[in-house]
Design a protein around this motif. Sequence first.
Motif, short mmCIF file in Angstrom:
data_model
loop_
_atom_site.label_atom_id
_atom_site.label_comp_id
_atom_site.label_asym_id
_atom_site.label_seq_id
_atom_site.Cartn_x
_atom_site.Cartn_y
_atom_site.Cartn_z
N LEU A 137 25.63 12.23 3.30
CA LEU A 137 24.83 11.05 2.97
C LEU A 137 23.35 11.37 2.75
O LEU A 137 22.62 10.56 2.19
CB LEU A 137 24.93 10.01 4.09
N LYS A 138 22.93 12.52 3.16
CA LYS A 138 21.50 12.87 3.13
C LYS A 138 20.89 12.70 1.73
O LYS A 138 19.86 12.04 1.58
CB LYS A 138 21.32 14.31 3.62
N ILE A 139 21.50 13.25 0.71
CA ILE A 139 20.94 13.16 -0.64
C ILE A 139 21.01 11.74 -1.18
O ILE A 139 20.11 11.28 -1.89
CB ILE A 139 21.63 14.17 -1.60
N ILE A 196 14.19 3.66 5.60
CA ILE A 196 15.39 3.33 4.83
C ILE A 196 16.32 4.54 4.78
O ILE A 196 17.52 4.42 5.05
CB ILE A 196 15.02 2.84 3.42
N ALA A 197 15.78 5.71 4.46
CA ALA A 197 16.60 6.92 4.42
C ALA A 197 17.15 7.25 5.81
O ALA A 197 18.33 7.62 5.95
CB ALA A 197 15.78 8.10 3.88
N PHE A 198 16.32 7.10 6.83
CA PHE A 198 16.76 7.34 8.21
C PHE A 198 17.92 6.42 8.56
O PHE A 198 18.94 6.86 9.11
CB PHE A 198 15.57 7.11 9.16
N GLY A 199 17.79 5.15 8.24
CA GLY A 199 18.82 4.16 8.58
C GLY A 199 20.12 4.37 7.83
O GLY A 199 21.20 4.17 8.39
N ILE A 200 20.03 4.78 6.58
CA ILE A 200 21.24 5.02 5.80
C ILE A 200 22.05 6.15 6.43
O ILE A 200 23.27 6.03 6.62
CB ILE A 200 20.90 5.32 4.34
N VAL A 201 21.39 7.24 6.75
CA VAL A 201 22.10 8.39 7.32
C VAL A 201 22.62 8.07 8.72
O VAL A 201 23.80 8.31 9.02
CB VAL A 201 21.20 9.65 7.35
N LEU A 202 21.78 7.53 9.57
CA LEU A 202 22.19 7.25 10.95
C LEU A 202 23.27 6.17 10.99
O LEU A 202 24.30 6.34 11.68
CB LEU A 202 20.99 6.84 11.80
N GLY A 203 23.09 5.10 10.26
CA GLY A 203 24.08 4.03 10.24
C GLY A 203 25.40 4.48 9.64
O GLY A 203 26.48 4.17 10.17
N GLY A 204 25.34 5.23 8.56
CA GLY A 204 26.57 5.73 7.94
C GLY A 204 27.33 6.68 8.85
O GLY A 204 28.55 6.63 8.93
N SER A 260 0.83 -1.20 0.00
CA SER A 260 0.00 0.00 0.00
C SER A 260 0.87 1.25 0.00
O SER A 260 2.09 1.20 0.20
CB SER A 260 -0.91 0.00 1.23
N PHE A 261 0.23 2.38 -0.21
CA PHE A 261 0.94 3.66 -0.20
C PHE A 261 1.61 3.90 1.14
O PHE A 261 2.78 4.28 1.21
CB PHE A 261 -0.03 4.81 -0.52
N ALA A 262 0.86 3.68 2.23
CA ALA A 262 1.40 3.93 3.57
C ALA A 262 2.60 3.03 3.87
O ALA A 262 3.59 3.48 4.45
CB ALA A 262 0.31 3.73 4.62
N THR A 263 2.52 1.78 3.44
CA THR A 263 3.63 0.85 3.68
C THR A 263 4.89 1.33 2.99
O THR A 263 5.97 1.37 3.59
CB THR A 263 3.26 -0.55 3.17
N LYS A 264 4.78 1.70 1.72
CA LYS A 264 5.96 2.17 0.98
C LYS A 264 6.48 3.49 1.53
O LYS A 264 7.70 3.70 1.62
CB LYS A 264 5.65 2.31 -0.50
N ALA A 265 5.59 4.39 1.94
CA ALA A 265 6.02 5.66 2.50
C ALA A 265 6.79 5.45 3.80
O ALA A 265 7.83 6.08 4.03
CB ALA A 265 4.81 6.57 2.73
N CYS A 283 8.64 11.75 2.05
CA CYS A 283 8.81 10.86 3.21
C CYS A 283 10.28 10.45 3.36
O CYS A 283 10.81 10.43 4.48
CB CYS A 283 7.93 9.62 3.07
N ALA A 284 10.94 10.13 2.25
CA ALA A 284 12.36 9.76 2.31
C ALA A 284 13.20 10.95 2.77
O ALA A 284 14.12 10.80 3.58
CB ALA A 284 12.83 9.26 0.95
N PHE A 285 12.86 12.14 2.28
CA PHE A 285 13.60 13.34 2.71
C PHE A 285 13.43 13.56 4.20
O PHE A 285 14.39 13.89 4.90
CB PHE A 285 13.14 14.58 1.94
N LEU A 286 12.20 13.40 4.70
CA LEU A 286 11.97 13.60 6.13
C LEU A 286 12.78 12.61 6.96
O LEU A 286 13.32 12.97 8.01
CB LEU A 286 10.48 13.49 6.45
N GLY A 287 12.86 11.36 6.52
CA GLY A 287 13.67 10.37 7.23
C GLY A 287 15.14 10.74 7.24
O GLY A 287 15.80 10.68 8.29
N ALA A 288 15.67 11.14 6.09
CA ALA A 288 17.08 11.52 6.01
C ALA A 288 17.35 12.78 6.84
O ALA A 288 18.36 12.88 7.54
CB ALA A 288 17.48 11.74 4.55
N HIS A 289 16.44 13.73 6.78
CA HIS A 289 16.63 14.98 7.53
C HIS A 289 16.54 14.73 9.04
O HIS A 289 17.34 15.28 9.81
CB HIS A 289 15.59 16.01 7.10
#
Length: 108
Positions: free
Chosen positions: A48-50, A14-22, A3-8, A88-94
């Motif tokens: 890593l944000k972008i 995913i973006a949050f984890g990439i930035v925080l883990g990196g 669903s839309f919510a699941t992918k969002a 949503c991905a931007f918000l996670g990375a930010h």
Amino acid sequence: MESFATKAILDFFIAFGIVLGGAMLGGIGAVIALQPPTLTMLNVAKSLKIWALAAAVGGTIDPLRVIESNFYLGNISPAVKQILYIICAFLGAHLATELVAWICRERG
């Protein structure tokens, strides 16, 4: 089919984890290299944000192609969904970048 919510939600985390883990692993590398870990973590998180945004939504060109082709055909809904996935991905990375900045703030 997800669903839309699941992918969002997945894009956000995913973006949050990439930035925080990196940033965390960059901090460990900085300690090993005898560099200041907090400064390194801040720099890594910002750079890593972008890339986290691009990785979360599935590449750099494909999401833009989806938006362009759907607008061209007059299908607004898929284009808006893709834009919301990017947001949503931007918000996670930010949020992860801000968390790293909060963790690395000077104590005094």
